[in-house]
Structures are given as C-alpha cells and as structure tokens.
Write a protein that holds these residues in place. Structure first.
Motif, PDB file in Angstrom:
ATOM      1  N   VAL A 142       0.834  -1.202   0.000  1.00 43.76           N
ATOM      2  CA  VAL A 142       0.000   0.000   0.000  1.00 43.76           C
ATOM      3  C   VAL A 142       0.868   1.251   0.000  1.00 43.76           C
ATOM      4  N   GLY A 143       1.877   1.266   0.882  1.00 46.36           N
ATOM      5  CA  GLY A 143       2.728   2.440   1.000  1.00 46.36           C
ATOM      6  C   GLY A 143       3.467   2.769  -0.278  1.00 46.36           C
ATOM      7  N   ARG A 144       3.850   1.733  -1.019  1.00 45.70           N
ATOM      8  CA  ARG A 144       4.624   1.963  -2.235  1.00 45.70           C
ATOM      9  C   ARG A 144       3.753   2.116  -3.476  1.00 45.70           C
ATOM     10  N   SER A 145       2.491   1.700  -3.384  1.00 45.62           N
ATOM     11  CA  SER A 145       1.603   1.775  -4.545  1.00 45.62           C
ATOM     12  C   SER A 145       0.816   3.076  -4.600  1.00 45.62           C
ATOM     13  N   ALA A 146       0.639   3.721  -3.447  1.00 47.48           N
ATOM     14  CA  ALA A 146      -0.101   4.987  -3.421  1.00 47.48           C
ATOM     15  C   ALA A 146       0.829   6.118  -3.852  1.00 47.48           C
ATOM     16  N   SER A 147       0.508   6.768  -4.949  1.00 51.19           N
ATOM     17  CA  SER A 147       1.363   7.835  -5.464  1.00 51.19           C
ATOM     18  C   SER A 147       1.019   9.196  -4.862  1.00 51.19           C
ATOM     19  N   HIS A 148      -0.078   9.286  -4.105  1.00 52.18           N
ATOM     20  CA  HIS A 148      -0.486  10.550  -3.490  1.00 52.18           C
ATOM     21  C   HIS A 148      -1.308  10.230  -2.245  1.00 52.18           C
ATOM     22  N   ALA A 169      -3.757 -10.090  -9.404  1.00 53.49           N
ATOM     23  CA  ALA A 169      -3.760  -8.621  -9.401  1.00 53.49           C
ATOM     24  C   ALA A 169      -2.408  -8.007  -9.099  1.00 53.49           C
ATOM     25  N   TRP A 170      -1.518  -8.750  -8.462  1.00 56.23           N
ATOM     26  CA  TRP A 170      -0.221  -8.187  -8.100  1.00 56.23           C
ATOM     27  C   TRP A 170       0.886  -8.608  -9.055  1.00 56.23           C
ATOM     28  N   ARG A 171       0.493  -9.182 -10.191  1.00 58.07           N
ATOM     29  CA  ARG A 171       1.512  -9.657 -11.130  1.00 58.07           C
ATOM     30  C   ARG A 171       2.296  -8.502 -11.743  1.00 58.07           C
ATOM     31  N   GLU A 172       1.603  -7.424 -12.084  1.00 61.15           N
ATOM     32  CA  GLU A 172       2.274  -6.270 -12.670  1.00 61.15           C
ATOM     33  C   GLU A 172       2.955  -5.458 -11.570  1.00 61.15           C
ATOM     34  N   PRO A 173       4.119  -4.870 -11.845  1.00 65.33           N
ATOM     35  CA  PRO A 173       4.801  -4.090 -10.808  1.00 65.33           C
ATOM     36  C   PRO A 173       4.061  -2.806 -10.476  1.00 65.33           C
ATOM     37  N   ALA A 174       4.042  -2.487  -9.163  1.00 65.55           N
ATOM     38  CA  ALA A 174       3.532  -1.196  -8.726  1.00 65.55           C
ATOM     39  C   ALA A 174       4.634  -0.164  -8.900  1.00 65.55           C
ATOM     40  N   PRO A 175       4.334   1.114  -8.748  1.00 67.03           N
ATOM     41  CA  PRO A 175       5.376   2.140  -8.911  1.00 67.03           C
ATOM     42  C   PRO A 175       6.566   1.889  -7.994  1.00 67.03           C
TER      43      PRO A 175
END
Length: 393
Positions: A322-328, A382-388
């Motif tokens: 969550v911390g790394r996927s939220a861009s704002h 759902a988590w297969r693709e990399p998050a930011p």
C-alpha cells in the motif's frame, strides 16, 4: 536527544501502544463464559468482539485528522481514558445487547490512539531511529493484545466476566496515567492535510485496482486470524479438551511470535517482494489452520503459531505494498487499508460462527481456508504487474 528524554519517549510510547490494543480482542478467551451467562449462540456472544473491530474499521480512515487537530499526546491520553470508561461500564451491563453497545463505543476511540502513536513515532525520533521507534510501538501493540486476553481470562477465572472487564478498564487507566506522566509533548509540527482533501482522495484510491486488491487482502488476513482465534476457544472449551478461560488466554501467547517476526519480515519483503512473500505466508497460515484440526493440543498450539506467523508477515507485506503503490495522499491510503483490515476482523469474529454452528470447528476452518485461497488467487492475479518503484515478480 538526551538519554532521559529518549527513555521517557520509549516508555511513554510503549505504554500507549500497550493500552491502545489491550481491549480490542480481550473478550476472546471469555467467549464461552459469555455464551453460558447470556444463554446465546457462539456467534451472538462473538458480537462482543465484532462490535469493537467494526467500530475501529469505521473510524480508522479518518483517525489521523483527530491527532492533527488536538495534538499527539492529548489525543493518546484522551483515547486511552475513553476506552477504559466503557470497559468499566461493561461490568454493569444487564444484558448482551448493552455489553455489545459498550464494546462498540470502545472501538470508536481506539483508532485515534493508533494514528497518534504512529505519527508521534515518525515525528519525534531522528530519521535514523524512526524505524526502531515504529517497531517498538508495534511490539507494544502485540504485547498489549496478548496481555489483554490473559488479563481477561485470568480475571474471569478468579471471578467471572464482570471482573474481567473491571481489570481491563483499570489497566487501561493505568496506561493512560503512564502516558500522561512520562510521554513528552510533541516538539514537531505535524504535516497536516486538510480533512476535505484527504476524504476526496479516498475514492481515487478505491478506484486504483492495485490498492483495492491490497485492501481486500488486508480484509482477508484479519478475517482468517480473528476467525481462527475466536472459535478455537469454543472448540477447546468443549470436551475432550475442557480448557478454562485462564487456560485459553495463555494460548494467545502464540501472538508473541510477532515480536520475533517483525524484524525479519522486512528483509523477506525486500528480498522476495510483497507478492511472493504474501503467497508463501498465506500457504503457511493455511497449513497452520489445517493442522489445528488435530485432536491433540500439542499439535494445535504450534499450528496456531503458524497461523500467526503467516498473518503477521501478510500484514507487513500488504502494508508495504500500500505504502509503495499509493502515489499521493499516502495517509489516506493507509487509513483506508486499516478500515478494510479491521472490517475483516469484525467479519471474522462473526461470520465463521454460522459455519461453527452447523459443522463445528472443521466448518470454521474450512471457511478460513476458502478465504485464504481467494486472497492468494487475488494476489497471484492482481499483483503480477509491478507497482510504482517496486518489482513484484
């Protein structure tokens, strides 16, 4: 930072973390006693756990704004006192409905303490020590959750469920006094976000598929953990085990495994990524749930350790995601995650009761395994693709 100031902050933060979590699941070992006292079903008695977790889930997304408005230390002290008062009032509850209502009231005040403690740990320690401060707080949370169950179970064994709530309320007041006396006031000005702005960010987070999947996984993780640790009490209180409330309370010592796991889980997440870590952890938790069907307490106790092991690592991995996927508006995302997480705890304390009523302990375990399998499938897809900024595979 002087040694005396650091020690006061450490003791105060530990007391705050301990008191914040003390009452949340303290009813679990006395559920069989409540069931007998009020003549209700296991699921009805478990509403004393569901109500508190549901209230936490409702308030958690906006709790951070409270400590921003009133200050970290005043919020913590007030929250601990306001959790203690309904606990003391529980001793006078004439029926289950009023008891459940008072437990709901307790849950409304807990998230403010959670949010204020985490903010205090991040603001009042030097940058190089903030990780240690947060770990100290979470460790105090785990110990508080464990001892809350022990205090409730042992007090109920000495007297009855009334004495359990009296003891828990008094210990919460003691924690509030320690915080008031020792925790220094904040010296850093909090980085505030307008309340309306934070609320406006929430629909955008809910529209982010990666974040929504993480919120759902958080729901599933606590659903399974609370489901197992709520209904195993009924299972072990019945023949052939026949454990008392005090005996049951000590089983929650398995939660202390979290103290040992916390320093290690971050390394696993960094090395394997949240996706692989959470899949392995869900597998371990499912194995533990399956082993808890064994007819021997010598197998069930280590199985519960495995369930805790998987849940704590899953929680760490999902939080990191969550911390790394939220861009704002990361604080809003964290609040939403906590809301889903504790909603899962509320559902896990109640819904498995229907499976338990029809099929007993095996039915409850089967439901937990289905939910864990669904969570694993969601993470796998759902988590297969990399998050930011993070490689997930």
């Amino acid at each position: 930072m002087s040694a005396d100031l650091l020690l006061r902050r450490q003791i105060g933060l530990c007391a705050a973390g301990f008191g914040a979590m003390l009452n949340l699941y303290a009813c679990q070992p006395i559920l069989p006693d409540l069931q007998r006292a009020f003549g209700v079903s296991p699921a009805r008695a478990a509403l004393t756990v569901t109500a508190t977790a549901a209230a936490v889930a409702l308030v958690a997304p906006v709790a951070g704004a409270v400590s921003d408005a009133f200050g970290r230390k005043p919020t913590i002290v007030a929250a601990l006192v306001l959790v203690a008062v309904p606990s003391l009032a529980c001793t006078l509850a004439p029926n289950l409905d009023i008891l459940v209502g008072l437990r709901f009231l307790q849950g409304l005040f807990m998230p403010a303490a959670f949010a204020a403690c985490l903010a205090y740990a991040s603001e009042e320690w030097p940058a190089a020590l903030r990780g240690r401060a947060t770990t100290l707080y979470v460790t105090a949370n785990i110990v508080g959750g464990f001892l809350g169950r022990v205090i409730g179970g042992v007090a109920a064994e000495w007297g009855d469920w009334h004495l359990a709530f009296l003891a828990l309320g008094l210990v919460n007041l003691l924690a509030a006094l320690v915080v008031a006396a020792l925790l220094p006031r904040s010296t850093a000005a909090p980085a505030t976000t307008p309340f309306g702005t934070a609320l406006a960010a929430m629909p955008r987070h809910l529209g982010n598929p990666a974040l929504l999947s993480a919120f759902t996984v958080g729901f599933a993780v606590l659903f399974c953990l609370v489901g197992v640790f709520t209904y195993v009490n009924y299972h072990l209180a019945a023949p052939p085990f026949g454990l008392s409330a005090a005996d049951l309370s000590w089983l929650f010592g398995t939660y202390l495994v979290g103290v040992a796991i916390l320093p290690l889980s971050g390394r696993w997440i960094d090395r394997l990524g949240p996706r692989r870590t959470i899949l392995l952890s869900l597998a371990g938790s499912a194995l533990g749930a399956g082993l808890a069907l064994a007819p021997s307490l010598w197998v069930i106790a280590p199985a519960l350790v495995l369930v805790c092991f998987g849940a704590f690592v899953c929680q760490a991995a999902a939080t990191a995601f969550v911390g790394r996927s939220a861009s704002h508006h990361r604080s809003a995302a964290a609040g939403l995650y906590l809301g889903f997480y504790y909603a899962g705890g509320a559902a896990g304390a109640f819904l498995p009761g229907f499976a338990f009523a029809r099929l007993g302990w095996p039915g409850c375990v089967a439901l937990v395994l289905v939910v864990e399998a669904a969570a694993a499938l969601l993470v796998w897809s759902a988590w297969r693709e990399p998050a930011p900024d993070l490689r997930l595979a």
